[in-house]
Every structure is written in C-alpha cells, then in structure tokens.
Design a protein around this motif. Structure first.
Motif, mmCIF file in Angstrom:
data_model
loop_
_atom_site.group_PDB
_atom_site.id
_atom_site.type_symbol
_atom_site.label_atom_id
_atom_site.label_comp_id
_atom_site.label_asym_id
_atom_site.label_seq_id
_atom_site.Cartn_x
_atom_site.Cartn_y
_atom_site.Cartn_z
ATOM 1 N N ILE A 294 -62.448 4.891 5.276
ATOM 2 C CA ILE A 294 -61.421 4.113 5.972
ATOM 3 C C ILE A 294 -61.914 3.639 7.337
ATOM 4 O O ILE A 294 -61.596 2.532 7.775
ATOM 5 N N GLU A 295 -62.776 4.464 7.946
ATOM 6 C CA GLU A 295 -63.329 4.080 9.236
ATOM 7 C C GLU A 295 -64.175 2.814 9.104
ATOM 8 O O GLU A 295 -64.044 1.862 9.875
ATOM 9 N N SER B 289 -59.809 14.487 4.143
ATOM 10 C CA SER B 289 -61.106 14.418 3.468
ATOM 11 C C SER B 289 -62.134 13.678 4.314
ATOM 12 O O SER B 289 -61.922 12.520 4.713
ATOM 13 N N LEU B 290 -63.258 14.320 4.572
ATOM 14 C CA LEU B 290 -64.323 13.712 5.364
ATOM 15 C C LEU B 290 -64.791 12.418 4.713
ATOM 16 O O LEU B 290 -64.999 11.398 5.369
ATOM 17 N N PHE B 291 -64.923 12.475 3.418
ATOM 18 C CA PHE B 291 -65.367 11.324 2.653
ATOM 19 C C PHE B 291 -64.426 10.140 2.869
ATOM 20 O O PHE B 291 -64.859 9.025 3.168
ATOM 21 N N ASP B 292 -63.136 10.406 2.719
ATOM 22 C CA ASP B 292 -62.160 9.330 2.885
ATOM 23 C C ASP B 292 -62.088 8.816 4.314
ATOM 24 O O ASP B 292 -61.840 7.630 4.537
ATOM 25 N N PHE C 94 -47.893 0.629 1.402
ATOM 26 C CA PHE C 94 -48.384 1.811 0.683
ATOM 27 C C PHE C 94 -49.609 1.346 -0.077
ATOM 28 O O PHE C 94 -49.525 0.487 -0.945
ATOM 29 N N PHE C 95 -50.778 1.890 0.286
ATOM 30 C CA PHE C 95 -52.013 1.483 -0.368
ATOM 31 C C PHE C 95 -52.455 2.518 -1.375
ATOM 32 O O PHE C 95 -52.471 3.709 -1.086
ATOM 33 N N LEU C 96 -52.857 2.050 -2.539
ATOM 34 C CA LEU C 96 -53.434 2.961 -3.519
ATOM 35 C C LEU C 96 -54.917 3.067 -3.244
ATOM 36 O O LEU C 96 -55.588 2.062 -3.013
ATOM 37 N N LYS C 97 -55.423 4.288 -3.289
ATOM 38 C CA LYS C 97 -56.854 4.472 -3.074
ATOM 39 C C LYS C 97 -57.568 4.169 -4.390
ATOM 40 O O LYS C 97 -57.032 4.450 -5.463
ATOM 41 N N PRO C 98 -58.805 3.693 -4.371
ATOM 42 C CA PRO C 98 -59.574 3.394 -3.169
ATOM 43 C C PRO C 98 -59.095 2.104 -2.493
ATOM 44 O O PRO C 98 -58.881 1.091 -3.154
ATOM 45 N N VAL C 99 -58.954 2.195 -1.175
ATOM 46 C CA VAL C 99 -58.502 1.055 -0.398
ATOM 47 C C VAL C 99 -59.639 0.031 -0.321
ATOM 48 O O VAL C 99 -60.808 0.388 -0.182
#
Lengths: 149, 224
Positions: B24-25, B17-20, B130-135
């Motif tokens: 994250i970036e 996903s571009l959004f994600d 293990f991270f749950l989104k939204p990070v």
C-alpha cells in the motif's frame, strides 16, 4: 537473444497459470524511485511462505490436537500475499487448503499443505530464472522489454 | 518545507501485515501521496493525537504526549485493513468518526474478503470506499476526489477564520481586534460604547485562555 528468452519465458509463466494479472500490477509499481520493488516484494512473499507453511505443518503435526484456528489464520495470510503478488497457483491451493481447514479435514489439510510447499518452491525457482534473465539484459547494457500478455 | 510538500496529499495507512504495508505504501507513493504506515489501529490513533503513547503501549521508552500539545499532522485520508488483531479497521473507523477533530478525514477500508454485510456496515459507518485486496493503482484514483474535498474544506476554513478575526463584530472576535488596535483608538471606542469595555476586558482574558485549546491550523508539520 536474452530479450527474446525473457519475453518468451514471461509469457509462458502467465500461460501456464503460474502468474496472473496481479504480477503485471506489481511491475507497474516499479520505477526509478523503486527499481527493485518487484524483487523485494517477491522475496518477502517467499519468506512468508516458508514461515507460514512451517507454522501450519507444526500445527498439523499435533495429531488429535490440531489448532485449526492457527492453520486458518496462517492460510488466510498466505492467500492474501499470494494474491497480491500474482502467484496464481499458490493462491488457488490456499483456497483449497482453507476449505479443508474450515471443515477440519485433516487428510485434506496435510495433502494440500504439501502441494502448497511444492508449488511455492517451484515458483521461486522460475522467478529466480526470470530475474537472472533480467540481470543478463541489464548487464549487457540493454533495457528490460515491456511484455504485453 | 516548500509549497510542493504542503500541497501533496498525506495518507495514513494502517495494516498489521508487513507485506501489505509495503504494497500500500508503494501504491500510494506511485500515486504521488506522502505516506505514513502504522501496524495497528491504536498506533494510528496515537499518530493522529487521539490517544497518548501511554494508553496504547506500556513501553517505558515511549514519550508521553498529551493530546493538546501533540503536533497535529495534517492527514488527508486514512486507509486501513479491516481484519486486524485488537482494533479492527471498523473499530478504527468508528473512533475516527466519533472524534470531533478527525471525523472529516475520509476513511477507506481494505479487505481480502468480499463480505457484502461487512462492506455495507463500513459504508454505513462513514467509510468513503471499500477496496478489495489486492488493491490496484486504478483503485487509488478514486481517492483523489475525497482527499481534495477535505483539503479544500480546510483551506476554506482557514480563510473564513482569518476573515472573522478581522471583520465580524461579535464579542469574541472583537477582543482580537482590541489586541491589535493602538491604545488611543481603544479609548475612543470605550467612550462610545461604555458597556462593551468591561466585556472587552473579560473577552481578552478569555482569548488568552482559550487560544491554547483552539485547533492550531497554522502549526502543521508534514513529515517528508
């Protein structure tokens, strides 16, 4: 004057459930290196809304042959991005829409999708107002106040 | 490329996903990490050098680089979305852990869905977190210790490797010593250890041929 308006408006958006904590998290990511981060992300989100809602509407239009898998994956994406942006109401509606989709409740899906559409457009307007207030402050030479919810 | 960029952590972020990816970036940049984002597991493997461009796409414009000559970029952590078309984050995790060269890189999985069996499967396969989104920014502070571990490990490996090349009396290392010894010394040692001399010659040839396939810890380029 604008600073108080901005503060009050921001607080009301949270209290009315349009925005949640995650929007606050987004603001933490904005700084001198990325001064328009929130606006960019929010804009991406609204583009997503438009695209995904349109995909789902088209799928639901095929009465008798609805591709629920497509609706499911679209609402999954929308749920994700609305969650990441702090769009609380939109996210809530996505959860309901997903449930309707999983149970292949056609009427439920159609109704829910309409609500998602109305809700994201409403949020879009409110955030636009908020950004306009920000702009006014900045143009007047002031700094955007930190609003603690 | 100064000392500063070399000591920064470099994270490879994978999400379709571009959004994600944008999220994250920014999260990683804000946590003072250098970031490279890719949109699929296969692109991630390609970036790491585990797969050639030819294998992951049939793009005629893609340059094919063989794994051995591919510039190895030093990655301190891989963070990947779980749900991706084609290769899932779990598949990518497995491939990384199966690779001798990269299994020491910590892998973190992200998902928007809280599925306990999914989480335990990933952790069992070797995911560090293990991270749950939204990070959130606070989540990323958990990454520093994992990244420090590999960076320190790599630095120690570099140091012990250098030490071995100078002092350890094994035949392989001995041949490296031969390379730097001036000729008269070589002749002296040949007189004392006649058996070793023929081995040394063989070993020199071995060094020349194996040198190319040895991981090039010194040829690290980080993209700024």
């Amino acid at each position: 004057m604008e600073k108080r308006q901005f503060r009050d408006y921001t607080i009301s958006l949270y209290h009315q459930g349009f925005l949640d904590d995650q929007f606050t998290e987004l603001k933490k990511l904005q700084d001198e290196c990325s001064p328009d981060f929130v606006a960019e992300v929010v804009s991406l989100f609204f583009e997503d809304c438009e695209k995904l809602i349109s995909n789902m509407a088209r799928a639901l239009d095929q009465t008798g042959n609805v591709d629920y898998k497509l609706v499911g994956s679209s609402v999954h994406q929308l749920k994700g991005s609305s969650s990441s942006v702090g769009a609380k109401r939109v996210k809530g509606l996505c959860v309901t829409l997903k449930e309707c989709c999983d149970s292949q409740n056609y009427e439920g899906c159609v109704r829910c999708l309409q609500q998602v559409d109305i809700e994201y457009k409403s949020l879009k307007g409110k955030l636009q107002d908020l950004f306009n207030l920000e702009q006014q402050i900045v143009q007047a030479g002031g700094r955007i106040p930190q609003v603690d919810i | 490329m100064g000392r500063e960029t070399e000591s920064q952590f470099h994270v490879l972020a994978v999400d379709d996903s571009l959004f994600d990816r944008k999220m994250i970036e920014r999260l990683l940049q804000k946590s003072s990490c250098q970031v490279t984002t890719v949109d699929s597991g296969s692109k991630a493997l390609e970036f790491l050098g585990l797969r050639t461009a030819d294998e992951s796409s049939h793009d005629p414009n893609a340059t094919s680089t063989s794994p051995e000559t591919h510039q190895e970029v030093e990655i301190n952590l891989i963070i990947t979305d779980y749900c991706m078309p084609g290769m899932t984050g779990y598949d990518l995790l497995k491939k990384v852990k199966e690779s001798a060269a990269f299994k020491s890189i910590p892998v973190v999985i992200m998902s928007s869905e809280n599925v306990p069996s999914r989480i335990s499967r990933c952790l069992e396969e070797g995911a560090e977190e293990f991270f749950l989104k939204p990070v959130k920014l606070a989540d990323l502070t958990k990454l520093k210790p994992h990244m420090m571990k590999t960076k320190l490990k790599k630095e120690n490996e570099k140091l012990t490797k250098e030490e071995n090349e100078v002092s350890k009396p094994e035949i392989k290392e001995d041949s490296t010593v031969i390379e730097i010894l001036p000729l008269h010394q070589e002749l002296e040692s040949e007189q004392h250890e006649p058996m070793l001399s023929s081995n040394k010659r063989k070993a020199i040839e071995e060094v020349i041929s194996t040198d190319r396939s040895r991981p090039k810890y010194n040829d690290i380029t980080t993209s700024v």
